[in-house]
Design an enzyme around this catalytic site. Structure first.
Site, PDB file in Angstrom:
ATOM      1  N   HIS A  84      -5.834  -4.359   7.378  1.00 50.34           N
ATOM      2  CA  HIS A  84      -6.133  -4.019   5.983  1.00 50.34           C
ATOM      3  C   HIS A  84      -6.120  -5.249   5.078  1.00 50.34           C
ATOM      4  O   HIS A  84      -5.305  -6.146   5.264  1.00 50.34           O
ATOM      5  CB  HIS A  84      -5.113  -2.997   5.468  1.00 50.34           C
ATOM      6  CG  HIS A  84      -5.115  -1.710   6.245  1.00 50.34           C
ATOM      7  ND1 HIS A  84      -4.319  -0.645   5.916  1.00 50.34           N
ATOM      8  CD2 HIS A  84      -5.842  -1.311   7.328  1.00 50.34           C
ATOM      9  CE1 HIS A  84      -4.538   0.354   6.769  1.00 50.34           C
ATOM     10  NE2 HIS A  84      -5.451  -0.041   7.640  1.00 50.34           N
ATOM     11  N   TYR A 123       3.944   5.870  14.092  1.00 49.57           N
ATOM     12  CA  TYR A 123       2.925   5.199  14.922  1.00 49.57           C
ATOM     13  C   TYR A 123       3.199   5.385  16.414  1.00 49.57           C
ATOM     14  O   TYR A 123       2.332   5.129  17.240  1.00 49.57           O
ATOM     15  CB  TYR A 123       2.910   3.694  14.620  1.00 49.57           C
ATOM     16  CG  TYR A 123       2.460   3.357  13.218  1.00 49.57           C
ATOM     17  CD1 TYR A 123       1.285   3.897  12.702  1.00 49.57           C
ATOM     18  CD2 TYR A 123       3.198   2.491  12.418  1.00 49.57           C
ATOM     19  CE1 TYR A 123       0.867   3.596  11.425  1.00 49.57           C
ATOM     20  CE2 TYR A 123       2.784   2.183  11.128  1.00 49.57           C
ATOM     21  CZ  TYR A 123       1.619   2.741  10.632  1.00 49.57           C
ATOM     22  OH  TYR A 123       1.212   2.445   9.369  1.00 49.57           O
ATOM     23  N   HIS A 159     -10.745   1.525   8.527  1.00 57.05           N
ATOM     24  CA  HIS A 159     -10.946   1.997   9.899  1.00 57.05           C
ATOM     25  C   HIS A 159     -12.409   2.370  10.153  1.00 57.05           C
ATOM     26  O   HIS A 159     -12.957   2.070  11.214  1.00 57.05           O
ATOM     27  CB  HIS A 159     -10.061   3.220  10.193  1.00 57.05           C
ATOM     28  CG  HIS A 159      -8.596   2.939  10.094  1.00 57.05           C
ATOM     29  ND1 HIS A 159      -7.634   3.917  10.238  1.00 57.05           N
ATOM     30  CD2 HIS A 159      -7.921   1.791   9.860  1.00 57.05           C
ATOM     31  CE1 HIS A 159      -6.435   3.383  10.102  1.00 57.05           C
ATOM     32  NE2 HIS A 159      -6.582   2.100   9.859  1.00 57.05           N
ATOM     33  N   HIS A 218       2.935   9.721   6.300  1.00 59.41           N
ATOM     34  CA  HIS A 218       2.192   9.199   7.449  1.00 59.41           C
ATOM     35  C   HIS A 218       3.134   9.345   8.634  1.00 59.41           C
ATOM     36  O   HIS A 218       4.272   8.876   8.590  1.00 59.41           O
ATOM     37  CB  HIS A 218       1.820   7.731   7.228  1.00 59.41           C
ATOM     38  CG  HIS A 218       0.801   7.232   8.200  1.00 59.41           C
ATOM     39  ND1 HIS A 218       1.028   7.209   9.557  1.00 59.41           N
ATOM     40  CD2 HIS A 218      -0.450   6.763   8.024  1.00 59.41           C
ATOM     41  CE1 HIS A 218      -0.059   6.736  10.159  1.00 59.41           C
ATOM     42  NE2 HIS A 218      -0.971   6.460   9.252  1.00 59.41           N
TER      43      HIS A 218
END
Ligand SMILES: [Zn+2]
Ligand SMILES: [Zn+2]
Length: 277
Positions: free
Chosen positions: A228, A69, A179, A66
């Site tokens: 989450h 951010y 999401h 990932h």
């Protein structure tokens, strides 16, 4: 069935293999560096060989990252935009060196620039990144977002526009259940889930879907909250996960739920229990 979690790299990148072995998983997601800092990281030869050796001797079939951010490819601030492109290029190179399959990226936040212009900036950034990492076949997967703030990617149409603009087989999509729900896609029921996936197929194309993030949602439908929750413990319930476990078995899936006690093992068990039900 490729099912796993987001593994920690604290203590070194290869530490993820210890966690994955203890959970008996065959895929996982990692950050290849501290995701909340700009500081770039070069993978040293030794670190790379330890990671590749562990990968080879593990039961893990596919790994992905990932991206940070901090990266914002839609930024109107030239310095931040340049920095973001550099950071993404660095991410692709690290993933390539480590034998990863793809990296997952939040498309960006357009702020005062607006969505149209923001999407143009994202396309330009992706093109630059692909050009500068031509040596690699690594894919960049755009993740659908909850629509918090001025983030781009909360509609499938945004992702489609970016895919079309970047026009490369190295760009794909990752679908995040939390999401999608927070962005207003009601996947709580079988019919709602199927309608959403049909929409995804007709707009983006299921052939462009390479990964799924399995997360329940703390926030309500359309709340735009990116929070989450453990599988089956949030507003989504178990149904969308049952659908995914049974109809998307060929797509790599990871959970990104809060790290607490043995909850990763519990969530994996809940998901495995949904197969053939
Ligand atoms: Zn994400
Ligand atoms: Zn996600």
């Amino acid at each position: 069935m490729l099912l796993g979690i987001h593994c920690s790299i604290s203590g070194g990148l290869h530490k993820a293999f210890g966690e994955s072995a203890s959970l008996g998983i065959d895929t996982f997601q990692i950050f290849t560096k501290n995701q909340r800092q700009w500081k770039e990281k070069i993978i040293e030869t030794q670190e790379k060989s330890i990671f590749l050796d562990d990968f080879k001797t593990s039961h893990v079939k596919l790994i992905f990252s990932h991206a940070s951010y901090l990266i914002n490819l839609a930024s109107n601030d030239d310095i931040l935009w340049e920095r973001s492109v550099r950071a993404l290029i660095g991410e692709v190179q690290r993933c390539h060196d480590l034998g990863l399959a793809f990296t997952i990226l939040h498309p960006g936040s357009a702020k005062e620039l607006g969505e149209r212009e923001g999407i143009k900036k994202i396309i330009k950034a992706l093109k630059t990144t692909l050009q500068e990492t031509k040596n690699s076949a690594l894919k960049i997967l755009l993740e659908n977002t909850a629509g918090q703030g001025s983030s781009i990617g909360y509609r499938f149409e945004h992702l489609k526009q970016i895919l079309d603009g970047a026009d490369s087989a190295r760009i794909g999509v990752c679908f995040d259940t939390c999401h999608a729900f927070a962005a207003g896609y009601d996947i709580r029921t079988k019919t709602g889930f199927e309608a959403t996936m049909e929409e995804l197929d007709s707009i983006i194309g299921l052939k462009n879907l390479y990964a799924i993030h399995l997360n329940d949602s703390k926030g309500e439908l359309g709340s735009n909250l990116d929070r989450h929750e453990h599988i089956g413990k949030g507003r989504l319930g178990l149904e969308p996960f049952r659908q995914i476990m049974n109809t998307f078995s060929h797509i790599p899936k990871v959970i990104e739920t809060p790290k607490k006690d043995n909850m990763d093992a519990v969530n994996l068990e809940v998901l495995r229990g949904l197969i053939n039900t």
